[in-house]
Design a protein around this motif. Sequence first.
Motif, PDB file in Angstrom:
ATOM      1  N   GLU A   1      59.019  67.771  52.584  1.00 13.04           N
ATOM      2  CA  GLU A   1      59.804  67.950  51.370  1.00 13.04           C
ATOM      3  C   GLU A   1      60.755  69.142  51.512  1.00 13.04           C
ATOM      4  N   PRO A   2      61.883  69.113  50.808  1.00  9.85           N
ATOM      5  CA  PRO A   2      62.753  70.293  50.791  1.00  9.85           C
ATOM      6  C   PRO A   2      61.974  71.497  50.262  1.00  9.85           C
ATOM      7  N   GLN A   3      62.273  72.672  50.792  1.00  8.23           N
ATOM      8  CA  GLN A   3      61.540  73.861  50.355  1.00  8.23           C
ATOM      9  C   GLN A   3      62.393  75.107  50.505  1.00  8.23           C
ATOM     10  N   TRP A   4      62.015  76.113  49.720  1.00  7.67           N
ATOM     11  CA  TRP A   4      62.680  77.416  49.735  1.00  7.67           C
ATOM     12  C   TRP A   4      61.610  78.493  49.869  1.00  7.67           C
ATOM     13  N   GLU A   5      61.998  79.635  50.422  1.00  6.59           N
ATOM     14  CA  GLU A   5      61.075  80.763  50.498  1.00  6.59           C
ATOM     15  C   GLU A   5      60.965  81.416  49.128  1.00  6.59           C
ATOM     16  N   SER A   6      59.782  81.958  48.853  1.00  6.13           N
ATOM     17  CA  SER A   6      59.557  82.636  47.583  1.00  6.13           C
ATOM     18  C   SER A   6      58.458  83.681  47.751  1.00  6.13           C
ATOM     19  N   PRO A   7      58.287  84.570  46.753  1.00  6.63           N
ATOM     20  CA  PRO A   7      57.189  85.542  46.825  1.00  6.63           C
ATOM     21  C   PRO A   7      55.819  84.874  46.822  1.00  6.63           C
ATOM     22  N   TRP A   8      55.746  83.610  46.448  1.00  9.75           N
ATOM     23  CA  TRP A   8      54.466  82.895  46.367  1.00  9.75           C
ATOM     24  C   TRP A   8      54.321  81.898  47.509  1.00  9.75           C
ATOM     25  N   GLY A   9      55.161  82.066  48.515  1.00 13.85           N
ATOM     26  CA  GLY A   9      55.126  81.166  49.651  1.00 13.85           C
ATOM     27  C   GLY A   9      56.199  80.093  49.536  1.00 13.85           C
ATOM     28  N   PRO A  10      56.438  79.348  50.600  1.00 11.90           N
ATOM     29  CA  PRO A  10      57.471  78.308  50.568  1.00 11.90           C
ATOM     30  C   PRO A  10      57.116  77.214  49.567  1.00 11.90           C
ATOM     31  N   GLY A  11      58.151  76.660  48.949  1.00  9.59           N
ATOM     32  CA  GLY A  11      57.934  75.611  47.963  1.00  9.59           C
ATOM     33  C   GLY A  11      59.248  75.214  47.312  1.00  9.59           C
ATOM     34  N   ARG A  12      59.143  74.611  46.134  1.00  8.38           N
ATOM     35  CA  ARG A  12      60.327  74.201  45.382  1.00  8.38           C
ATOM     36  C   ARG A  12      60.050  74.363  43.891  1.00  8.38           C
ATOM     37  N   PRO A  13      61.113  74.440  43.086  1.00  6.71           N
ATOM     38  CA  PRO A  13      60.908  74.703  41.654  1.00  6.71           C
ATOM     39  C   PRO A  13      60.319  73.515  40.916  1.00  6.71           C
ATOM     40  N   GLY A  14      59.577  73.821  39.861  1.00 11.53           N
ATOM     41  CA  GLY A  14      59.178  72.792  38.915  1.00 11.53           C
ATOM     42  C   GLY A  14      60.388  72.345  38.113  1.00 11.53           C
ATOM     43  N   TRP A  15      60.280  71.192  37.468  1.00 19.91           N
ATOM     44  CA  TRP A  15      61.425  70.618  36.760  1.00 19.91           C
ATOM     45  C   TRP A  15      61.874  71.499  35.602  1.00 19.91           C
ATOM     46  N   HIS A  16      60.922  71.997  34.803  1.00 22.86           N
ATOM     47  CA  HIS A  16      61.282  72.688  33.559  1.00 22.86           C
ATOM     48  C   HIS A  16      62.028  73.990  33.800  1.00 22.86           C
ATOM     49  N   ILE A  17      61.646  74.715  34.851  1.00 23.61           N
ATOM     50  CA  ILE A  17      62.259  76.031  35.083  1.00 23.61           C
ATOM     51  C   ILE A  17      63.738  75.901  35.425  1.00 23.61           C
ATOM     52  N   GLU A  18      64.149  74.745  35.927  1.00 23.34           N
ATOM     53  CA  GLU A  18      65.549  74.569  36.325  1.00 23.34           C
ATOM     54  C   GLU A  18      66.498  74.843  35.159  1.00 23.34           C
ATOM     55  N   CYS A  19      66.243  74.184  34.028  1.00 21.24           N
ATOM     56  CA  CYS A  19      67.176  74.302  32.901  1.00 21.24           C
ATOM     57  C   CYS A  19      67.139  75.705  32.294  1.00 21.24           C
ATOM     58  N   SER A  20      65.972  76.314  32.248  1.00 23.73           N
ATOM     59  CA  SER A  20      65.896  77.678  31.722  1.00 23.73           C
ATOM     60  C   SER A  20      66.748  78.629  32.553  1.00 23.73           C
ATOM     61  N   ALA A  21      66.651  78.502  33.869  1.00 25.42           N
ATOM     62  CA  ALA A  21      67.409  79.409  34.748  1.00 25.42           C
ATOM     63  C   ALA A  21      68.902  79.120  34.708  1.00 25.42           C
TER      64      ALA A  21
END
Length: 457
Positions: free
Chosen positions: A191-211
Amino acid sequence: MLRIYNSLIRDKQEFVPIRPGQVRMYVCGMTVYDYCHLGHARVMVVFDIVRRWLRTLGYGVTYVRNITDIDDKIIQRAREGNEPVEALTARFIRAMEEDNAALGVEKPDHEPRATQHVPGMLEMIARLERRGLAYRAPDGDVNFPVRKFPDYGKLSGKSLDDLRAGERVAVAEGKQDPLDFVLWKRARSGEPQWESPWGPGRPGWHIECSAMSDALLGHHFDIHGGGQDLQFPHHENEIAQSEGANQSKFVNYWMHNGFVRVDNEKMSKSLGNFFTVREILKKYDAEVVRFFIARAHYRSPLNYSDRHLDDAKQALTRLYTALKDAGPASSQVDWAGAHAARYREAMDDDFNTPEAVAVLFDLANEINRTRSPAAATLLRSLAGMLGLLQRPPLDFLHALPAGDGELTPQRIEALIAERAAARKAKNFTESDRIRDELLASGIALEDTPGGTLWRRS
């Protein structure tokens, strides 16, 4: 004074912008893994009309409509087609833009894509974590603890206990509560992924619109819109995230358009009863589809059927027929006039487009009765605020897609020429026969000093 039905208070409310003369509006757009269906088209057209009316009232409008270009459905569809996610989303973004253009939907001021705003999402999740509103589960996901946000449920009107009692989904490992929702998904193979302070992953759906709304409109803005199906949990979760992260009010007015229904069931891909915009436009002119959407109140259900679209086609044809000799619309409207005042009153009453359309038909009747150029100009001008009646009338009247068995424009013109020859030869029996043949095929003729005009009746 404009009044808007605010889903948050469940009543109409006088609209007062946060910044005088300026409106900031965010609408949840498409998740681009398939072609737009009529339900998506309704969202696009409804908020296009809202924006047009706000501008008519003199507001400067900043309109943001997002594109979700990463989520579970997109990843699954890309896998099924053995296609890169980026190629899949690019293809359906192009298709969405083509559908919107056909329907007369103006482009928003900003159309952010989720994948372009991942850093902002990470920053917001970090703020939530600092405030005790995010926790990392044993499975690696980062979740939002809904019971720590006291106002959770205020948009849907449901208490947490009611929601908990209705929860039937098994609790994901490590969730503190079944209602907790994911902010950051741990990386999964392929799956597509990005680095983050919590390890590699991707955003949840809901956080997208808030950001994305935070980045483009600020912590607190005027209007947030979308389909009724997004009210819970998506918009409820947006409130929790945004107000939790920013410690301030998120949105003043929440607007939700009603469902599109087929046989009294919501149109959706999951039910398999959806019709894509592209399929519908093979049978109906795009302006007919826009008119079909516009003449229903945005909060009411919209019942789809060929019969209803045929009726919309005939109704729009009547309006265009009244305008066949009219000049262009005017940018200046005298709102003191009876028709204009009634139209404005309707649109100021929570965008009451059915009543506004009724005014258009009253004007058409007046034009047919009096041939008033002023009434025709007003009809064009008011309809333009809905994105309607801006084409040369004959372009519309001749361009309606022909159904099965209907005559082509070329055949119609040939029959009109035959009829003209018969009339010149004083063979009125043949002339009448051709007129009747055309009328039986749904083609109405009008003889004018400049020649014979035709339209699909």
